[in-house]
Design an enzyme around this catalytic site. Structure first.
Site, PDB file in Angstrom:
ATOM      1  N   SER A   1     -10.589  -2.431  -3.105  1.00  0.00           N
ATOM      2  CA  SER A   1      -9.672  -1.908  -4.121  1.00  0.00           C
ATOM      3  C   SER A   1      -8.257  -1.649  -3.595  1.00  0.00           C
ATOM      4  O   SER A   1      -7.336  -1.519  -4.392  1.00  0.00           O
ATOM      5  CB  SER A   1     -10.227  -0.629  -4.743  1.00  0.00           C
ATOM      6  OG  SER A   1     -10.149   0.440  -3.829  1.00  0.00           O
TER       7      SER A   1
ATOM      8  N   LYS B   1      -6.959   5.805  -3.033  1.00  0.00           N
ATOM      9  CA  LYS B   1      -6.053   5.146  -3.979  1.00  0.00           C
ATOM     10  C   LYS B   1      -4.618   5.554  -3.643  1.00  0.00           C
ATOM     11  O   LYS B   1      -4.379   6.455  -2.854  1.00  0.00           O
ATOM     12  CB  LYS B   1      -6.358   5.546  -5.431  1.00  0.00           C
ATOM     13  CG  LYS B   1      -7.768   5.287  -5.897  1.00  0.00           C
ATOM     14  CD  LYS B   1      -8.076   3.821  -6.070  1.00  0.00           C
ATOM     15  CE  LYS B   1      -9.516   3.637  -6.532  1.00  0.00           C
ATOM     16  NZ  LYS B   1     -10.123   2.454  -6.013  1.00  0.00           N
TER      17      LYS B   1
END
Length: 191
Positions: free
Chosen positions: A53, A103
């Site tokens: 990701s 993230k």
């Protein structure tokens, strides 16, 4: 006399010496363990990247140092790469509370985030994102980030389970900021 025989014939003085240094060594080991615990709990800890990701910034299997001190003095900034515990919505979807995510911070409290025409917009202005794998392929309507929460996205925009799918990240869930990659050696350095 063989070596084993000489070892077996230790004098009382040598046995006494062993008993004298044993408490000192045990004390050193206990101090080292306490320091390791305190450092990992309050200052920094190692983490690994479990998914794609964050490509191309971070690869699956990368090992990082996550520092935990700076956010005690100031909030995360746009662009920071953070590690966090999954918010309630992700826990309802089956993720464990202690299963860390990583993230990039895109929006802070009070800011408006949207995605349109392959661009992420912050307060109506397109972000310059030279760190992403490819432009996002799905639009996302404008949302205002609530107080004490953040909007986060993976750098691999089209393969990231992030705020677009589960909502805002509460500040209390943030573990720390990814600062240094220590593995693999050919990509060692600051993040």
């Amino acid at each position: 006399m063989t070596i084993n025989e000489s070892d077996a014939k230790q004098t009382p003085a040598s046995k006494s010496k062993i008993w004298r240094i044993l408490p000192e060594n045990l004390t050193l080991v206990a101090i080292a363990l306490c320091l390791a615990f305190l450092i990992r709990t309050f200052i920094a800890e190692p983490r690994y990247i479990p998914s794609d990701s964050m490509l191309p910034t971070l690869f699956t299997g990368d090992r990082l140092v996550v520092e935990k001190v700076s956010y005690k003095f100031h909030p995360p900034k746009t662009g920071d790469i953070i590690v966090f515990q999954p918010p309630t919505e992700l826990q309802h979807r089956g993720y464990l509370k202690d299963q860390a995510f990583i993230k990039r911070v895109i929006g802070k409290p009070g800011e408006v985030i949207s995605v349109a025409k392959g661009k992420v917009y912050l307060n109506g202005q397109p972000l310059e994102e030279d760190y992403i794998a490819e432009p996002p392929n799905q639009p996302f309507p404008p949302v205002t980030v609530p107080k004490d929460e953040f909007f986060v996205m993976g750098d691999n925009r089209n393969d990231s389970n992030d705020s677009r799918y589960w909502g805002f990240l509460p500040r209390k869930n943030i573990i720390g900021r990814a600062t240094f990659r220590f593995w693999p050696f050919d990509r060692i350095g600051l993040i």
